[in-house]
Design a protein around this motif. Sequence first.
Motif, PDB file in Angstrom:
ATOM      1  N   HIS A 162       0.820  -1.217   0.000  1.00  0.00           N
ATOM      2  CA  HIS A 162       0.000   0.000   0.000  1.00  0.00           C
ATOM      3  C   HIS A 162       0.852   1.264   0.000  1.00  0.00           C
ATOM      4  O   HIS A 162       0.545   2.243   0.681  1.00  0.00           O
ATOM      5  CB  HIS A 162      -0.959  -0.004   1.191  1.00  0.00           C
ATOM      6  CG  HIS A 162      -1.882  -1.183   1.189  1.00  0.00           C
ATOM      7  ND1 HIS A 162      -2.948  -1.280   0.322  1.00  0.00           N
ATOM      8  CD2 HIS A 162      -1.885  -2.334   1.927  1.00  0.00           C
ATOM      9  CE1 HIS A 162      -3.570  -2.432   0.539  1.00  0.00           C
ATOM     10  NE2 HIS A 162      -2.962  -3.086   1.493  1.00  0.00           N
ATOM     11  N   ALA A 163       1.932   1.229  -0.803  1.00  0.00           N
ATOM     12  CA  ALA A 163       2.743   2.434  -0.989  1.00  0.00           C
ATOM     13  C   ALA A 163       1.924   3.531  -1.670  1.00  0.00           C
ATOM     14  O   ALA A 163       2.266   4.706  -1.593  1.00  0.00           O
ATOM     15  CB  ALA A 163       3.979   2.114  -1.830  1.00  0.00           C
ATOM     16  N   PHE A 164       0.853   3.131  -2.326  1.00  0.00           N
ATOM     17  CA  PHE A 164      -0.094   4.102  -2.875  1.00  0.00           C
ATOM     18  C   PHE A 164      -1.483   3.486  -2.780  1.00  0.00           C
ATOM     19  O   PHE A 164      -1.636   2.275  -2.597  1.00  0.00           O
ATOM     20  CB  PHE A 164       0.248   4.473  -4.320  1.00  0.00           C
ATOM     21  CG  PHE A 164       0.006   3.382  -5.332  1.00  0.00           C
ATOM     22  CD1 PHE A 164      -1.107   3.394  -6.147  1.00  0.00           C
ATOM     23  CD2 PHE A 164       0.904   2.343  -5.474  1.00  0.00           C
ATOM     24  CE1 PHE A 164      -1.326   2.406  -7.095  1.00  0.00           C
ATOM     25  CE2 PHE A 164       0.709   1.348  -6.424  1.00  0.00           C
ATOM     26  CZ  PHE A 164      -0.414   1.375  -7.233  1.00  0.00           C
ATOM     27  N   THR A 165      -2.485   4.337  -2.885  1.00  0.00           N
ATOM     28  CA  THR A 165      -3.867   3.879  -2.778  1.00  0.00           C
ATOM     29  C   THR A 165      -4.683   4.434  -3.941  1.00  0.00           C
ATOM     30  O   THR A 165      -4.339   5.464  -4.532  1.00  0.00           O
ATOM     31  CB  THR A 165      -4.510   4.330  -1.451  1.00  0.00           C
ATOM     32  OG1 THR A 165      -4.359   5.751  -1.312  1.00  0.00           O
ATOM     33  CG2 THR A 165      -3.850   3.636  -0.267  1.00  0.00           C
ATOM     34  N   ILE A 166      -5.763   3.735  -4.260  1.00  0.00           N
ATOM     35  CA  ILE A 166      -6.668   4.140  -5.325  1.00  0.00           C
ATOM     36  C   ILE A 166      -8.056   4.301  -4.710  1.00  0.00           C
ATOM     37  O   ILE A 166      -8.543   3.396  -4.027  1.00  0.00           O
ATOM     38  CB  ILE A 166      -6.720   3.081  -6.434  1.00  0.00           C
ATOM     39  CG1 ILE A 166      -5.323   2.887  -7.062  1.00  0.00           C
ATOM     40  CG2 ILE A 166      -7.733   3.458  -7.506  1.00  0.00           C
ATOM     41  CD1 ILE A 166      -5.230   1.694  -7.979  1.00  0.00           C
ATOM     42  N   GLY A 167      -8.679   5.447  -4.911  1.00  0.00           N
ATOM     43  CA  GLY A 167     -10.010   5.637  -4.337  1.00  0.00           C
ATOM     44  C   GLY A 167     -10.483   7.057  -4.482  1.00  0.00           C
ATOM     45  O   GLY A 167      -9.794   7.920  -5.030  1.00  0.00           O
ATOM     46  N   PRO A 175     -10.019   7.337  -9.021  1.00  0.00           N
ATOM     47  CA  PRO A 175     -10.362   6.381 -10.077  1.00  0.00           C
ATOM     48  C   PRO A 175     -10.097   6.915 -11.481  1.00  0.00           C
ATOM     49  O   PRO A 175      -9.600   6.182 -12.338  1.00  0.00           O
ATOM     50  CB  PRO A 175     -11.859   6.130  -9.836  1.00  0.00           C
ATOM     51  CG  PRO A 175     -12.040   6.337  -8.367  1.00  0.00           C
ATOM     52  CD  PRO A 175     -11.120   7.468  -8.037  1.00  0.00           C
ATOM     53  N   ILE A 176     -10.414   8.188 -11.723  1.00  0.00           N
ATOM     54  CA  ILE A 176     -10.196   8.748 -13.056  1.00  0.00           C
ATOM     55  C   ILE A 176      -8.701   8.888 -13.348  1.00  0.00           C
ATOM     56  O   ILE A 176      -8.250   8.649 -14.487  1.00  0.00           O
ATOM     57  CB  ILE A 176     -10.916  10.098 -13.209  1.00  0.00           C
ATOM     58  CG1 ILE A 176     -12.429   9.870 -13.333  1.00  0.00           C
ATOM     59  CG2 ILE A 176     -10.395  10.870 -14.398  1.00  0.00           C
ATOM     60  CD1 ILE A 176     -12.849   9.165 -14.613  1.00  0.00           C
ATOM     61  N   GLU A 177      -7.905   9.266 -12.359  1.00  0.00           N
ATOM     62  CA  GLU A 177      -6.454   9.330 -12.560  1.00  0.00           C
ATOM     63  C   GLU A 177      -5.896   7.945 -12.864  1.00  0.00           C
ATOM     64  O   GLU A 177      -5.014   7.788 -13.719  1.00  0.00           O
ATOM     65  CB  GLU A 177      -5.781   9.925 -11.330  1.00  0.00           C
ATOM     66  CG  GLU A 177      -6.009  11.414 -11.166  1.00  0.00           C
ATOM     67  CD  GLU A 177      -5.535  11.944  -9.829  1.00  0.00           C
ATOM     68  OE1 GLU A 177      -5.307  13.168  -9.724  1.00  0.00           O
ATOM     69  OE2 GLU A 177      -5.384  11.151  -8.869  1.00  0.00           O
ATOM     70  N   LEU A 197     -12.704   5.311 -22.265  1.00  0.00           N
ATOM     71  CA  LEU A 197     -13.940   4.625 -21.897  1.00  0.00           C
ATOM     72  C   LEU A 197     -13.697   3.365 -21.083  1.00  0.00           C
ATOM     73  O   LEU A 197     -14.280   3.184 -19.999  1.00  0.00           O
ATOM     74  CB  LEU A 197     -14.717   4.272 -23.171  1.00  0.00           C
ATOM     75  CG  LEU A 197     -15.757   3.150 -23.075  1.00  0.00           C
ATOM     76  CD1 LEU A 197     -16.893   3.534 -22.146  1.00  0.00           C
ATOM     77  CD2 LEU A 197     -16.303   2.807 -24.455  1.00  0.00           C
ATOM     78  N   ASP A 198     -12.882   2.454 -21.594  1.00  0.00           N
ATOM     79  CA  ASP A 198     -12.780   1.128 -20.994  1.00  0.00           C
ATOM     80  C   ASP A 198     -12.194   1.179 -19.590  1.00  0.00           C
ATOM     81  O   ASP A 198     -12.714   0.555 -18.655  1.00  0.00           O
ATOM     82  CB  ASP A 198     -11.921   0.215 -21.877  1.00  0.00           C
ATOM     83  CG  ASP A 198     -12.525   0.028 -23.253  1.00  0.00           C
ATOM     84  OD1 ASP A 198     -13.731   0.272 -23.405  1.00  0.00           O
ATOM     85  OD2 ASP A 198     -11.778  -0.355 -24.176  1.00  0.00           O
ATOM     86  N   GLN A 199     -11.105   1.914 -19.444  1.00  0.00           N
ATOM     87  CA  GLN A 199     -10.466   1.986 -18.128  1.00  0.00           C
ATOM     88  C   GLN A 199     -11.348   2.713 -17.119  1.00  0.00           C
ATOM     89  O   GLN A 199     -11.434   2.304 -15.952  1.00  0.00           O
ATOM     90  CB  GLN A 199      -9.106   2.687 -18.248  1.00  0.00           C
ATOM     91  CG  GLN A 199      -8.062   1.916 -19.027  1.00  0.00           C
ATOM     92  CD  GLN A 199      -8.182   2.088 -20.538  1.00  0.00           C
ATOM     93  OE1 GLN A 199      -9.002   2.866 -21.040  1.00  0.00           O
ATOM     94  NE2 GLN A 199      -7.360   1.358 -21.275  1.00  0.00           N
ATOM     95  N   ALA A 200     -12.012   3.779 -17.555  1.00  0.00           N
ATOM     96  CA  ALA A 200     -12.890   4.511 -16.644  1.00  0.00           C
ATOM     97  C   ALA A 200     -14.064   3.647 -16.199  1.00  0.00           C
ATOM     98  O   ALA A 200     -14.448   3.661 -15.028  1.00  0.00           O
ATOM     99  CB  ALA A 200     -13.392   5.790 -17.302  1.00  0.00           C
ATOM    100  N   ALA A 201     -14.636   2.896 -17.131  1.00  0.00           N
ATOM    101  CA  ALA A 201     -15.771   2.039 -16.774  1.00  0.00           C
ATOM    102  C   ALA A 201     -15.371   1.013 -15.734  1.00  0.00           C
ATOM    103  O   ALA A 201     -16.130   0.739 -14.795  1.00  0.00           O
ATOM    104  CB  ALA A 201     -16.311   1.340 -18.023  1.00  0.00           C
ATOM    105  N   SER A 202     -14.180   0.432 -15.879  1.00  0.00           N
ATOM    106  CA  SER A 202     -13.711  -0.552 -14.907  1.00  0.00           C
ATOM    107  C   SER A 202     -13.485   0.086 -13.544  1.00  0.00           C
ATOM    108  O   SER A 202     -13.860  -0.466 -12.511  1.00  0.00           O
ATOM    109  CB  SER A 202     -12.416  -1.202 -15.414  1.00  0.00           C
ATOM    110  OG  SER A 202     -11.950  -2.192 -14.527  1.00  0.00           O
ATOM    111  N   CYS A 203     -12.889   1.275 -13.537  1.00  0.00           N
ATOM    112  CA  CYS A 203     -12.581   1.953 -12.270  1.00  0.00           C
ATOM    113  C   CYS A 203     -13.830   2.444 -11.537  1.00  0.00           C
ATOM    114  O   CYS A 203     -13.860   2.471 -10.309  1.00  0.00           O
ATOM    115  CB  CYS A 203     -11.676   3.149 -12.531  1.00  0.00           C
ATOM    116  SG  CYS A 203      -9.944   2.764 -12.724  1.00  0.00           S
ATOM    117  N   LEU A 204     -14.836   2.843 -12.298  1.00  0.00           N
ATOM    118  CA  LEU A 204     -15.981   3.548 -11.709  1.00  0.00           C
ATOM    119  C   LEU A 204     -17.178   2.646 -11.430  1.00  0.00           C
ATOM    120  O   LEU A 204     -18.226   3.135 -10.997  1.00  0.00           O
ATOM    121  CB  LEU A 204     -16.416   4.686 -12.634  1.00  0.00           C
ATOM    122  CG  LEU A 204     -15.414   5.828 -12.819  1.00  0.00           C
ATOM    123  CD1 LEU A 204     -15.877   6.755 -13.930  1.00  0.00           C
ATOM    124  CD2 LEU A 204     -15.218   6.596 -11.517  1.00  0.00           C
ATOM    125  N   GLY A 205     -17.057   1.355 -11.664  1.00  0.00           N
ATOM    126  CA  GLY A 205     -18.200   0.469 -11.546  1.00  0.00           C
ATOM    127  C   GLY A 205     -18.893   0.515 -10.197  1.00  0.00           C
ATOM    128  O   GLY A 205     -18.247   0.600  -9.152  1.00  0.00           O
TER     129      GLY A 205
END
Length: 424
Positions: A162-167, A175-177, A197-205
């Motif tokens: 957890h040297a970095f986090t996503i949220g 998520p968008i970054e 589109l594809d990466q954002a959809a996966s991140c934002l589900g």
Amino acid sequence: MDSTKLLPPVKEALEQFPRIFDDKTAYASPLGAAWAPGRVNLIGEHTDYNGGFVLPMAVDRVSAFAGRTRQDQTVRLWSAHFKEYAEFSLDGLPENFDQQRKPLPGWARYVLGVGAELLRAGITLKGFDAVVSGDVPLGGGMSSSAALEIASAEAYALFSDHAFTIGEKDATLTPIETAGLCQRAEHIASGLRSGILDQAASCLGQPRKAVLLDCRSLDYRYLPFEYPNVSLVVIDTGVRRELASSAYNERRQQCEEATERLRDLILQDEPGNEQARGIKELRDISPEQFERYKNQLPEVLRKRAGYVIAENERVLQVVKLLEAGQIEEVGKILWIGHAGLRDEYEVSCAELDALVDIAHDVPGVYGARMMGGGFGGCTINLVRSDAVDALRQAVEQHYPERTGRQASIDICRAAAGPGHVVTQ
């Protein structure tokens, strides 16, 4: 942890890891898993790289990693699908990316690309060993590559302690970054100039929700997608395409050329039009402006631009219909969208057209269209739930007659975005 609640690819990867990587003395870390979903796109195809609108949702099909942190900078991977190893080093990335990319199998290049982009962003990473599994159809238009990329980012976060986090809140990456970083990773890994589109959809589900994404501002909002009597059916043609070697990049170039020509035509007539001076993408051209100037474009550019401009309008129409709960009306727009992809954008194929034609003749199918980059892959179908069996029977009977192929049929549900778990 209740393993029964984990999706099958996550469980598969966790179960395989001790058999594939059996040197327990090499690890001083717990076994963990990270995953990210594929997606379907209800409407808004090929609009993302034109600065437009899309309306995807993450689905309950994922790419998953299960593994342990290493004490060095080596990443060792085993693909449960391809039955092959891949190994690379984080040392020297991103500068030596091209050198390390060459000997790797295609799937591993995405993992390498995400690592390179994370390091380029100044994030410290650790090596790890992991089994990679998944049930997103490869090359099926459900974005298996984006699922793998976002799952890779989750895996790097997990295995780097957890040297970095996503949220959303107080995280290193939003998520968008994360989506943007993984989009860049796809560009360098595959050569495909894909939109976000594809990466954002996966991140934002989110479960039971679609997401309206403005691909220029990257603003987004959620829309309810929960209809007990309606099923989201994905039908796989069995035809696989390699987007980087297809006409995908060509379509993007044609859209850019059409934008430049339309801007110049508008400015010739209206030299003082400040709005026209700011035209950068097809998103900036109104349907009225296109109607006025379309006949001055070469036919192929007229068709490409006409499709994209109309598709953006269709996305906004569907948003209003979903907000009003008019799901049957949404289906009507899917038929129109497929015709545009087939006749104007010219990215369909005989097998996709066959599936849409078959679906059109089944009572209770509200709408269907091809999904994804095109030239193969899947169709998305909005179907009254009591008509799913009739659709299945029609496809099983008529699709082989028309194409000589077998199609697979699956029901998908709007699902959550990426996640991770430590198991022991």
